[in-house]
Design a protein around this motif. Structure first.
Motif, short mmCIF file in Angstrom:
data_model
loop_
_atom_site.label_atom_id
_atom_site.label_comp_id
_atom_site.label_asym_id
_atom_site.label_seq_id
_atom_site.Cartn_x
_atom_site.Cartn_y
_atom_site.Cartn_z
N ALA A 5 0.83 -1.21 0.00
CA ALA A 5 0.00 0.00 0.00
C ALA A 5 0.86 1.26 0.00
CB ALA A 5 -0.93 0.00 1.21
N LEU A 6 1.96 1.23 0.74
CA LEU A 6 2.83 2.39 0.85
C LEU A 6 3.58 2.69 -0.45
CD1 LEU A 6 4.02 4.56 2.76
CD2 LEU A 6 5.78 2.89 3.37
N PHE A 7 4.13 1.66 -1.07
CA PHE A 7 4.98 1.87 -2.25
C PHE A 7 4.26 1.68 -3.58
CE2 PHE A 7 8.08 1.18 1.10
CZ PHE A 7 9.00 2.18 0.83
N TRP A 8 3.22 0.87 -3.60
CA TRP A 8 2.53 0.58 -4.85
C TRP A 8 1.02 0.74 -4.70
CZ3 TRP A 8 6.66 -2.38 -3.06
CH2 TRP A 8 7.82 -2.29 -3.84
N GLY A 9 0.61 1.70 -3.89
CA GLY A 9 -0.80 1.92 -3.61
C GLY A 9 -1.61 2.35 -4.81
N ASP A 10 -0.94 2.84 -5.84
CA ASP A 10 -1.64 3.28 -7.04
C ASP A 10 -1.91 2.13 -8.01
OD1 ASP A 10 1.12 3.02 -7.48
OD2 ASP A 10 1.11 4.46 -9.13
N GLN A 11 -1.44 0.92 -7.66
CA GLN A 11 -1.61 -0.25 -8.54
C GLN A 11 -2.69 -1.17 -7.96
OE1 GLN A 11 2.21 -2.20 -8.85
NE2 GLN A 11 3.13 -0.52 -9.98
N PRO A 12 -3.32 -1.97 -8.82
CA PRO A 12 -4.25 -3.00 -8.32
C PRO A 12 -3.50 -3.94 -7.37
CG PRO A 12 -4.42 -2.79 -10.70
CD PRO A 12 -3.24 -1.97 -10.28
N ASP A 13 -4.20 -4.54 -6.42
CA ASP A 13 -3.59 -5.36 -5.37
C ASP A 13 -2.66 -6.44 -5.91
OD1 ASP A 13 -4.90 -3.82 -3.51
OD2 ASP A 13 -6.42 -5.33 -3.03
N LEU A 43 -1.07 -6.63 -8.79
CA LEU A 43 0.13 -6.05 -9.39
C LEU A 43 1.05 -5.47 -8.32
CD1 LEU A 43 1.73 -5.35 -11.92
CD2 LEU A 43 0.34 -3.28 -12.14
N ALA A 44 0.47 -4.85 -7.28
CA ALA A 44 1.27 -4.31 -6.18
C ALA A 44 2.01 -5.43 -5.46
CB ALA A 44 0.37 -3.55 -5.20
N ALA A 45 1.33 -6.55 -5.22
CA ALA A 45 1.98 -7.70 -4.56
C ALA A 45 3.11 -8.25 -5.43
CB ALA A 45 0.95 -8.78 -4.25
N SER A 46 2.89 -8.30 -6.72
CA SER A 46 3.92 -8.77 -7.64
C SER A 46 5.12 -7.82 -7.65
CB SER A 46 3.34 -8.89 -9.05
OG SER A 46 4.35 -9.24 -9.97
N SER A 47 4.86 -6.52 -7.62
CA SER A 47 5.94 -5.53 -7.59
C SER A 47 6.76 -5.66 -6.31
CB SER A 47 5.37 -4.12 -7.71
OG SER A 47 4.74 -3.95 -8.96
N LEU A 48 6.09 -5.89 -5.18
CA LEU A 48 6.80 -6.08 -3.92
C LEU A 48 7.66 -7.34 -3.99
CD1 LEU A 48 7.44 -5.34 -0.98
CD2 LEU A 48 5.42 -6.68 -0.32
N ARG A 49 7.11 -8.43 -4.52
CA ARG A 49 7.90 -9.67 -4.64
C ARG A 49 9.14 -9.45 -5.49
NH1 ARG A 49 2.79 -11.92 -5.02
NH2 ARG A 49 2.92 -12.04 -7.29
N GLN A 50 9.01 -8.70 -6.59
CA GLN A 50 10.15 -8.42 -7.45
C GLN A 50 11.19 -7.59 -6.71
OE1 GLN A 50 9.27 -6.09 -10.95
NE2 GLN A 50 11.27 -6.47 -11.85
N ALA A 51 10.75 -6.57 -5.97
CA ALA A 51 11.69 -5.73 -5.21
C ALA A 51 12.38 -6.55 -4.12
CB ALA A 51 10.95 -4.54 -4.60
N LEU A 52 11.63 -7.42 -3.44
CA LEU A 52 12.22 -8.24 -2.38
C LEU A 52 13.19 -9.26 -2.95
CD1 LEU A 52 9.16 -8.82 -0.01
CD2 LEU A 52 11.13 -7.28 0.32
N SER A 53 12.88 -9.80 -4.11
CA SER A 53 13.81 -10.72 -4.76
C SER A 53 15.13 -10.02 -5.07
CB SER A 53 13.18 -11.27 -6.04
OG SER A 53 14.10 -12.07 -6.74
#
Length: 133
Positions: free
Chosen positions: A93-101, A103-113
C-alpha cells in the motif's frame, strides 16, 4: 591539518568504519559479527557491510549497487530507517498503492527478490512480514 587542530595521532578512517565505531560505542558488538551500515546523504544511498574484529572493524565488500528500481532502493531505506518488521500488505500500500492489489503484490515480490540478491544476510522475509536483520 590534524596536527594544526592539536590532534597529533589522528587516524583517518572510511566513513562506514567511523559509523560502525560510533554504533559499537552505543551497542555491544561481538567479534566476528557482521553489520550493515547505511548512509543517506547528498541525495544518495550508500550501504556497505562491516565485520567486527578484535582490533576494530574491517570493510567487507563494496557499496550496494544493482537495484531494479528506485522503489526497491526506497524500500530498503524505509526498512533500514524504521528498524522494525512491516507487514507486506502495508508495504504494498505504501509503495505501490496506485496499482491494483495483485500487481502491487507482484511488484513487492520483485523488489524483495532484488533486495534478497543484494543483501540476503540482512533481510528477514517471511510470508507476512519484511524487516532488516
Amino acid at each position: 591539518m590534524a596536527r594544526d587542530a592539536g590532534l597529533a595521532n589522528a587516524e583517518l578512517v572510511e566513513e562506514p568504519v567511523a559509523a560502525a565505531i560510533h554504533y559499537a560505542s552505543q551497542e555491544r558488538i561481538e567479534s566476528g559479527a557482521y553489520i550493515g551500515v547505511y548512509d543517506l546523504g547528498g541525495g544518495t544511498f550508500d550501504a556497505t557491510g562491516l565485520r567486527k574484529t578484535d582490533g576494530g572493524f574491517e570493510v567487507d565488500g563494496t557499496p550496494v549497487r544493482g537495484f531494479v528500481s528506485s522503489k526497491a532502493q526506497a524500500l530498503l531505506c524505509y526498512l533500514a530507517l524504521s528498524g522494525r518488521p512491516h507487514l507486506r500488505t502495508h508495504l504494498t500500500a505504501l509503495f505501490w498503492g496506485d496499482q491494483p492489489d495483485a500487481l502491487a503484490a507482484s511488484s513487492l515480490r520483485q523488489a524483495l527478490s532484488n533486495l534478497r540478491r543484494l543483501l540476503a544476510p540482512f533481510l528477514l522475509i517471511t510470508r507476512d512480514t519484511v524487516a532488516i536483520n
